[in-house]
Design an enzyme around this catalytic site. Structure first.
Site, PDB file in Angstrom:
ATOM      1  N   ASP A  46      12.942  -7.121  -2.616  1.00 20.27           N
ATOM      2  CA  ASP A  46      12.631  -5.694  -2.628  1.00 20.27           C
ATOM      3  C   ASP A  46      13.809  -4.944  -3.228  1.00 20.27           C
ATOM      4  O   ASP A  46      14.957  -5.394  -3.126  1.00 20.27           O
ATOM      5  CB  ASP A  46      12.333  -5.171  -1.222  1.00 20.27           C
ATOM      6  CG  ASP A  46      11.414  -3.960  -1.241  1.00 20.27           C
ATOM      7  OD1 ASP A  46      11.865  -2.894  -1.710  1.00 20.27           O
ATOM      8  OD2 ASP A  46      10.260  -4.081  -0.796  1.00 20.27           O
TER       9      ASP A  46
ATOM     10  N   LYS B  12      -8.169   2.724  -5.379  1.00 20.19           N
ATOM     11  CA  LYS B  12      -8.002   3.839  -6.317  1.00 20.19           C
ATOM     12  C   LYS B  12      -8.021   3.375  -7.773  1.00 20.19           C
ATOM     13  O   LYS B  12      -8.083   4.203  -8.686  1.00 20.19           O
ATOM     14  CB  LYS B  12      -6.715   4.594  -6.004  1.00 20.19           C
ATOM     15  CG  LYS B  12      -6.723   5.264  -4.637  1.00 20.19           C
ATOM     16  CD  LYS B  12      -5.402   5.933  -4.341  1.00 20.19           C
ATOM     17  CE  LYS B  12      -5.426   6.590  -2.960  1.00 20.19           C
ATOM     18  NZ  LYS B  12      -5.500   5.601  -1.858  1.00 20.19           N
TER      19      LYS B  12
ATOM     20  N   ILE C 123      11.536  -5.414  -9.852  1.00 16.20           N
ATOM     21  CA  ILE C 123      10.618  -6.145 -10.727  1.00 16.20           C
ATOM     22  C   ILE C 123      10.616  -5.594 -12.148  1.00 16.20           C
ATOM     23  O   ILE C 123      10.165  -6.265 -13.076  1.00 16.20           O
ATOM     24  CB  ILE C 123       9.181  -6.144 -10.173  1.00 16.20           C
ATOM     25  CG1 ILE C 123       8.632  -4.708 -10.052  1.00 16.20           C
ATOM     26  CG2 ILE C 123       9.110  -6.884  -8.846  1.00 16.20           C
ATOM     27  CD1 ILE C 123       7.155  -4.645  -9.761  1.00 16.20           C
TER      28      ILE C 123
END
Length: 215
Positions: A39, A135, A68
């Site tokens: 993370d 979404k 990332i």
């Protein structure tokens, strides 16, 4: 699940997030060889590290800070650990913030995902599971559009990959997650404020964190 995970090295991107950390906790129940939790958010990852240590669940777990969006970081991580399975949970997900920062939504959700998939294919990872959102189905905002593009990256890669299985799942509104509307509503109710409904015609699909993790 045991057959899929036993003896495997697993990387979770976005591991300090609600779903990423939920998956991490679940995987401590299985006999994985190594679990690498990645993370970019230092403090939440530290909190997760301390939680797993207290519960004596931090065996065979590596905690790594990294983004990332940084291709070199991802390539080095994959080269170091040679993983077999990736849970790709890293993403920007807050609709209002991404509406104001659309480039960052694309940079992380699309190009970041491409970096993870490229590294997985190069290192012949067995499986990449990408986490998406409802979404993305009919996107009407920057966040949803970025996740819809992410799905196109995922699907294109899955069709062209020879050795790596690339798949994904969509989540609805995960209650108690950082991106959920439920904590916001609860806070407004506690303070005696009106609920902020973005659009009265909007439909929200709710699921618990446990349901999301099992999915």
């Amino acid at each position: 699940m045991s057959n899929d995970l036993e003896g495997k090295t697993v990387i979770i991107t976005g591991a300090a997030g609600s779903i990423g950390s939920g998956i991490a906790r679940e995987l401590t129940k299985y006999n994985v060889k190594n679990l690498i939790l990645l993370d970019q958010a230092e403090s939440p990852l530290y909190d997760l590290q301390q939680e797993l240590k207290i519960d004596n669940l931090d065996f065979h777990i590596q905690f790594r800070i990294g983004d990332i969006r940084n291709k070199e970081t991802i390539n080095k991580l994959f080269n170091e650990f040679n993983p077999q399975i990736i849970f790709h949970a890293a993403a920007y997900k807050h609709v209002p913030l991404m509406e104001e920062n659309p480039y960052e939504a694309i940079n992380t959700n699309v190009f970041g995902t491409q970096n993870v998939i490229d590294a997985a294919e190069y290192n012949k990872v067995e499986k990449v599971i990408c986490l998406s959102t409802d979404k993305a189905a009919y996107p009407i905002n920057a966040m949803g559009s970025s996740k819809a593009l992410m799905e196109k990256v995922m699907v294109a890669a899955s069709r062209n990959s020879d050795s790596t299985v690339i798949c994904g799942t969509r989540y609805g509104n995960v209650m108690a997650s950082r991106g959920s509307v439920i904590p916001l509503f609860a806070s407004q109710i506690e303070r005696g404020l009106p609920l902020t409904i973005t659009n009265p015609k909007m439909t929200r699909f709710m699921m618990t964190l446990d349901e999301a993790v099992s999915l």
